[in-house]
Design a protein around this motif. Structure first.
Motif, PDB file in Angstrom:
ATOM      1  N   GLU A   1      12.913 162.127  55.020  1.00  0.00           N
ATOM      2  CA  GLU A   1      12.977 160.789  55.613  1.00  0.00           C
ATOM      3  C   GLU A   1      12.942 159.685  54.562  1.00  0.00           C
ATOM      4  OE1 GLU A   1      10.011 160.412  58.613  1.00  0.00           O
ATOM      5  OE2 GLU A   1      10.708 162.152  59.753  1.00  0.00           O
ATOM      6  N   THR A   2      13.073 160.044  53.302  1.00  0.00           N
ATOM      7  CA  THR A   2      13.117 159.043  52.237  1.00  0.00           C
ATOM      8  C   THR A   2      14.542 158.532  52.106  1.00  0.00           C
ATOM      9  OG1 THR A   2      11.322 160.157  51.045  1.00  0.00           O
ATOM     10  CG2 THR A   2      12.678 158.601  49.795  1.00  0.00           C
ATOM     11  N   VAL A   3      14.746 157.238  52.368  1.00  0.00           N
ATOM     12  CA  VAL A   3      16.096 156.657  52.358  1.00  0.00           C
ATOM     13  C   VAL A   3      16.357 156.031  50.992  1.00  0.00           C
ATOM     14  CG1 VAL A   3      17.664 155.028  53.481  1.00  0.00           C
ATOM     15  CG2 VAL A   3      15.948 156.246  54.834  1.00  0.00           C
ATOM     16  N   VAL A   4      17.483 156.430  50.400  1.00  0.00           N
ATOM     17  CA  VAL A   4      17.820 155.982  49.050  1.00  0.00           C
ATOM     18  C   VAL A   4      19.304 155.636  48.997  1.00  0.00           C
ATOM     19  CG1 VAL A   4      16.052 157.495  48.040  1.00  0.00           C
ATOM     20  CG2 VAL A   4      18.426 158.290  48.231  1.00  0.00           C
ATOM     21  N   PRO A   5      19.743 154.941  47.951  1.00  0.00           N
ATOM     22  CA  PRO A   5      21.186 154.736  47.769  1.00  0.00           C
ATOM     23  C   PRO A   5      21.844 156.017  47.260  1.00  0.00           C
ATOM     24  CG  PRO A   5      19.875 153.122  46.511  1.00  0.00           C
ATOM     25  CD  PRO A   5      18.968 154.218  46.933  1.00  0.00           C
ATOM     26  N   ASN A   6      23.048 156.254  47.712  1.00  0.00           N
ATOM     27  CA  ASN A   6      23.899 157.277  47.101  1.00  0.00           C
ATOM     28  C   ASN A   6      25.098 156.582  46.486  1.00  0.00           C
ATOM     29  OD1 ASN A   6      23.575 160.341  49.123  1.00  0.00           O
ATOM     30  ND2 ASN A   6      22.202 159.397  47.639  1.00  0.00           N
ATOM     31  N   TYR A   7      25.714 157.236  45.518  1.00  0.00           N
ATOM     32  CA  TYR A   7      26.730 156.590  44.692  1.00  0.00           C
ATOM     33  C   TYR A   7      28.036 157.380  44.710  1.00  0.00           C
ATOM     34  CZ  TYR A   7      22.406 154.507  43.016  1.00  0.00           C
ATOM     35  OH  TYR A   7      21.185 153.879  42.954  1.00  0.00           O
ATOM     36  N   THR A   8      29.138 156.665  44.734  1.00  0.00           N
ATOM     37  CA  THR A   8      30.451 157.260  44.510  1.00  0.00           C
ATOM     38  C   THR A   8      31.174 156.403  43.474  1.00  0.00           C
ATOM     39  OG1 THR A   8      31.517 156.007  46.299  1.00  0.00           O
ATOM     40  CG2 THR A   8      30.594 158.161  46.862  1.00  0.00           C
ATOM     41  N   ASN A   9      31.929 157.069  42.609  1.00  0.00           N
ATOM     42  CA  ASN A   9      32.602 156.366  41.513  1.00  0.00           C
ATOM     43  C   ASN A   9      31.619 155.563  40.672  1.00  0.00           C
ATOM     44  OD1 ASN A   9      35.477 157.036  42.028  1.00  0.00           O
ATOM     45  ND2 ASN A   9      35.086 155.992  43.954  1.00  0.00           N
ATOM     46  N   GLY A  10      30.374 156.036  40.615  1.00  0.00           N
ATOM     47  CA  GLY A  10      29.363 155.371  39.821  1.00  0.00           C
ATOM     48  C   GLY A  10      28.826 154.087  40.426  1.00  0.00           C
ATOM     49  N   VAL A  11      29.180 153.808  41.702  1.00  0.00           N
ATOM     50  CA  VAL A  11      28.787 152.561  42.354  1.00  0.00           C
ATOM     51  C   VAL A  11      28.010 152.899  43.625  1.00  0.00           C
ATOM     52  CG1 VAL A  11      29.617 150.411  43.389  1.00  0.00           C
ATOM     53  CG2 VAL A  11      30.850 151.435  41.451  1.00  0.00           C
ATOM     54  N   ALA A  12      26.968 152.086  43.923  1.00  0.00           N
ATOM     55  CA  ALA A  12      26.214 152.299  45.157  1.00  0.00           C
ATOM     56  C   ALA A  12      27.163 152.281  46.341  1.00  0.00           C
ATOM     57  CB  ALA A  12      25.138 151.225  45.302  1.00  0.00           C
ATOM     58  N   ALA A  13      27.109 153.325  47.179  1.00  0.00           N
ATOM     59  CA  ALA A  13      28.097 153.482  48.248  1.00  0.00           C
ATOM     60  C   ALA A  13      27.486 153.362  49.638  1.00  0.00           C
ATOM     61  CB  ALA A  13      28.789 154.840  48.115  1.00  0.00           C
ATOM     62  N   GLN A  14      26.517 154.216  49.952  1.00  0.00           N
ATOM     63  CA  GLN A  14      25.915 154.228  51.279  1.00  0.00           C
ATOM     64  C   GLN A  14      24.456 154.649  51.178  1.00  0.00           C
ATOM     65  OE1 GLN A  14      28.414 156.935  53.586  1.00  0.00           O
ATOM     66  NE2 GLN A  14      29.413 155.213  54.584  1.00  0.00           N
ATOM     67  N   PRO A  15      23.667 154.294  52.176  1.00  0.00           N
ATOM     68  CA  PRO A  15      22.308 154.828  52.224  1.00  0.00           C
ATOM     69  C   PRO A  15      22.345 156.294  52.638  1.00  0.00           C
ATOM     70  CG  PRO A  15      22.742 153.510  54.182  1.00  0.00           C
ATOM     71  CD  PRO A  15      23.938 153.352  53.286  1.00  0.00           C
ATOM     72  N   ASN A  16      21.344 157.018  52.234  1.00  0.00           N
ATOM     73  CA  ASN A  16      21.254 158.415  52.636  1.00  0.00           C
ATOM     74  C   ASN A  16      19.805 158.867  52.536  1.00  0.00           C
ATOM     75  OD1 ASN A  16      22.116 160.918  53.496  1.00  0.00           O
ATOM     76  ND2 ASN A  16      22.943 161.556  51.522  1.00  0.00           N
ATOM     77  N   SER A  17      19.504 159.950  53.217  1.00  0.00           N
ATOM     78  CA  SER A  17      18.216 160.611  53.034  1.00  0.00           C
ATOM     79  C   SER A  17      18.245 161.329  51.692  1.00  0.00           C
ATOM     80  CB  SER A  17      17.983 161.608  54.171  1.00  0.00           C
ATOM     81  OG  SER A  17      17.136 162.654  53.762  1.00  0.00           O
ATOM     82  N   TYR A  18      17.199 161.156  50.879  1.00  0.00           N
ATOM     83  CA  TYR A  18      17.179 161.865  49.600  1.00  0.00           C
ATOM     84  C   TYR A  18      17.130 163.371  49.825  1.00  0.00           C
ATOM     85  CZ  TYR A  18      16.299 162.707  44.664  1.00  0.00           C
ATOM     86  OH  TYR A  18      16.412 163.127  43.360  1.00  0.00           O
TER      87      TYR A  18
ATOM     88  N   ASN B   1      10.318 156.634  44.321  1.00  0.00           N
ATOM     89  CA  ASN B   1       9.637 155.446  44.846  1.00  0.00           C
ATOM     90  C   ASN B   1      10.423 154.960  46.063  1.00  0.00           C
ATOM     91  OD1 ASN B   1       8.687 152.842  45.405  1.00  0.00           O
ATOM     92  ND2 ASN B   1       8.207 152.431  43.252  1.00  0.00           N
ATOM     93  N   PRO B   2      10.008 155.352  47.294  1.00  0.00           N
ATOM     94  CA  PRO B   2      10.773 154.992  48.498  1.00  0.00           C
ATOM     95  C   PRO B   2      10.904 153.487  48.695  1.00  0.00           C
ATOM     96  CG  PRO B   2       9.189 156.735  48.979  1.00  0.00           C
ATOM     97  CD  PRO B   2       8.864 156.212  47.613  1.00  0.00           C
ATOM     98  N   GLU B   3       9.840 152.748  48.373  1.00  0.00           N
ATOM     99  CA  GLU B   3       9.891 151.296  48.573  1.00  0.00           C
ATOM    100  C   GLU B   3      10.929 150.651  47.647  1.00  0.00           C
ATOM    101  OE1 GLU B   3       7.088 153.032  48.005  1.00  0.00           O
ATOM    102  OE2 GLU B   3       6.320 153.026  50.073  1.00  0.00           O
ATOM    103  N   ARG B   4      10.945 151.118  46.391  1.00  0.00           N
ATOM    104  CA  ARG B   4      11.929 150.564  45.456  1.00  0.00           C
ATOM    105  C   ARG B   4      13.352 150.970  45.857  1.00  0.00           C
ATOM    106  NH1 ARG B   4      15.088 147.947  43.560  1.00  0.00           N
ATOM    107  NH2 ARG B   4      15.944 148.074  41.451  1.00  0.00           N
ATOM    108  N   ALA B   5      13.516 152.175  46.377  1.00  0.00           N
ATOM    109  CA  ALA B   5      14.833 152.619  46.828  1.00  0.00           C
ATOM    110  C   ALA B   5      15.323 151.766  47.983  1.00  0.00           C
ATOM    111  CB  ALA B   5      14.774 154.085  47.246  1.00  0.00           C
ATOM    112  N   LEU B   6      14.425 151.451  48.921  1.00  0.00           N
ATOM    113  CA  LEU B   6      14.803 150.611  50.065  1.00  0.00           C
ATOM    114  C   LEU B   6      15.122 149.196  49.599  1.00  0.00           C
ATOM    115  CD1 LEU B   6      15.190 150.768  53.095  1.00  0.00           C
ATOM    116  CD2 LEU B   6      12.792 150.051  53.375  1.00  0.00           C
ATOM    117  N   GLU B   7      14.359 148.718  48.637  1.00  0.00           N
ATOM    118  CA  GLU B   7      14.645 147.397  48.071  1.00  0.00           C
ATOM    119  C   GLU B   7      16.034 147.384  47.445  1.00  0.00           C
ATOM    120  OE1 GLU B   7      13.225 144.718  44.251  1.00  0.00           O
ATOM    121  OE2 GLU B   7      11.769 146.100  45.150  1.00  0.00           O
ATOM    122  N   GLU B   8      16.370 148.443  46.743  1.00  0.00           N
ATOM    123  CA  GLU B   8      17.694 148.567  46.131  1.00  0.00           C
ATOM    124  C   GLU B   8      18.792 148.496  47.193  1.00  0.00           C
ATOM    125  OE1 GLU B   8      20.218 149.692  42.643  1.00  0.00           O
ATOM    126  OE2 GLU B   8      18.168 148.951  42.833  1.00  0.00           O
TER     127      GLU B   8
END
Length: 517
Positions: free
Chosen positions: A162-179, A368-375
């Motif tokens: 349930e930890t939500v983080v950014p995922n990346y495509t082409n080296g760029v933040a793309a979508q949120p995802n569960s880690y 760090n889930p809070e920092r990931a959500l902030e991102e």
């Protein structure tokens, strides 16, 4: 190990086995040979000398029982072989690894009659057989480490389901995802490597014994019984294939597996490195040991030593895996170039090392889930959901909705706005302009509450509906299935090891019985 004049030998290190065998009585008792067999069966001793010994033991038993060797000679020949084996297991003793270097020692102990065992045999099929036996042992070692690392991945995935983080495509933040979902994706890649190991193992777990050089022999050898004694599941059917083709294929196929494993390790490490390099990363390493180290000049730096080492290990494994491919290129069938036991073992060991290092990386990660959500909330990785919602619930064609969401992002970035503080009135204006020349109503069909909820990364993950997504129900299903798969994989490794151990134990018992006749 050393190579001198085409003869490969092992230098047996001092250890418990050597000390145990110093006191071994070579009087030919079954109990004494059982001690020898138990000592030899330890996995770390399964070198060329070990497997030549097993092949010779099996030949004595089979040939004496099937009319190819006078049974009256068998006890003396077996006793001489027992002495050769015991000598090879002494501390610092030479352990000859070729037929032509092993046989003179046997002759020295038992006279020229020991060569009667050589009926229908050649170094070609004997060497092909021990190479396959040793490579399958290495594959089981690789499979065990792969399963251990995969277990760590799945455990971490469950922790962060349930930890939500950014995922990346082409080296760029793309979508949120569960880690956890992200980690299960990496575990799926390793699961395919496990499949490749099992498939390759089935092709390598075949005995070449009895094929002689390349077209068999006039001696009526019982190939199946030999295969059974050595723990092989099947025979290499075609005698030419046995030592001329398949024995060259095997290291190349294993090299492909090591390459795939190492690429998976490197991909994961590089993804972590991309995040780790940020000023305020949401993923860090536990400090201490060789996980991180302080720069010699810049006190603020915590260099990711373990990540660098894992990447280096993976790269080294790939470099070694290129060896069998290059060595097999442009040579005639059966040549020895890609068959080096030492080189091929080093290649597999490098893959095992890379997986072991990845296991340590996974255990050192600190999320760090809070920092990931902030991102996530500082960028617009949830913007696609606007287009999806407008199409799903209001019939707006996806490309129109995509254009609307893109214009929202363009305006936001130009004005330094994030999803949490984007003015709803501006969203209404942009929507009206986007659909101005269409038949759709010009009013944004989303309330302000719905507009903001649509951009909530946590809600996006929770509301995913497709199979294989990160929503809680699917995460539970995939974790359960991943654990079941790991159990099956671990059982498979154990079954293969047990099968070999049982076969060798049976051989030891039957060979030991000859010593008392």
């Amino acid at each position: 190990m050393s190579l001198r004049g085409g003869t490969m030998t092992y230098h047996n290190p001092k250890g418990r086995m050597g000390r145990r065998l110093i006191a071994l009585t070579l009087g030919g008792t079954v109990a004494g040979f059982a001690t020898l067999a138990a000592a030899q069966s330890e996995p770390e001793q399964r070198d060329e000398f070990f497997w030549l010994s097993q092949i010779n033991k099996a030949s004595v038993v089979i040939n004496s029982q099937e009319g190819l060797l006078d049974p009256a000679l068998a006890p003396e020949i077996a006793g001489a072989l027992t002495q050769v084996i015991a000598d090879g297991d002494q501390p610092d003793a030479e352990r000859p690894g070729t037929v032509i270097s092993f046989e003179p020692l046997w002759i020295e102990k038992g006279g020229i009659d020991v060569t009667l065992v050589h009926a229908g045999r050649s170094s070609q099929d004997m060497h092909a057989t021990y190479r396959a036996a040793m490579l399958r042992d290495k594959l089981l070692d690789l499979a065990s480490q792969l399963d251990a690392t995969s277990t760590t991945l799945v455990d971490l995935a469950e922790t962060h389901a349930e930890t939500v983080v950014p995922n990346y495509t082409n080296g760029v933040a793309a979508q949120p995802n569960s880690y956890g979902h992200y980690l299960l994706g990496h575990a799926a890649g390793l699961a395919r490597d496990a499949e490749r190991i099992r498939e390759a193992y089935a092709r390598i777990d075949r005995s070449a014994m009895g094929t002689t050089v390349l077209n068999g022999t006039s001696w009526p050898l019982n190939r199946q019984r030999m295969a059974d004694y050595l723990g092989f599941a099947a025979l290499v059917d075609n005698a030419y294939d046995a030592s001329q083709i398949s024995s060259m294929d095997q290291p190349v196929e294993v090299a492909g597996i090591v390459t795939s494993v190492s690429l998976h390790v490197g991909n994961f490490v590089e993804d972590v490195m991309t995040q780790y390099a940020q000023t305020r990363p949401w993923i860090l390493l536990e400090e201490g040991g060789d996980n991180t180290y302080v720069s010699s000049a810049m006190p603020q730096k915590r260099n990711p030593g373990i990540l660098n080492n894992a990447r280096s290990d993976a790269s080294q494994a790939i470099a070694l895996a290129m060896g069998p491919v290059i060595q097999t290129h442009n040579i005639t069938p059966g040549m020895s170039d890609p068959k080096s036991v030492e080189d091929n073992a080093a290649m597999v060991d490098a893959g095992i090392s890379a997986l072991g290092r990845l296991d340590r990386v996974l255990k050192a990660l600190r999320i760090n889930p809070e920092r990931a959500l902030e991102e996530l909330n500082s960028d617009w990785t949830a913007s696609q959901e606007l287009a999806d919602l407008l199409m799903r619930e209001h019939g707006l064609p996806f490309r129109e909705g995509h254009h609307f969401a893109s214009e929202v992002v363009t305006y936001a970035r130009a004005n330094n706005l994030g999803p949490l503080d984007f003015p709803y009135a501006e969203a209404q204006r942009i929507y009206a302009e986007t659909v101005a020349e269409t038949d759709h109503a010009k009013e944004l069909p989303l309330t302000e509450e719905v507009f903001r909820a649509t951009l909530d990364p946590v809600a996006i993950i929770r509301n995913r509906a497709t199979a294989g997504g990160p929503q809680p129900a699917e995460m539970t299903r995939m974790i359960t299935e991943a654990r079941a798969d790991l159990t099956e994989r671990q059982d498979w490794v154990k079954a293969r090891r047990d099968h070999i151990a049982t076969a060798l134990s049976t051989l030891d018992a039957d060979f030991g019985a000859l010593l008392t006749e």
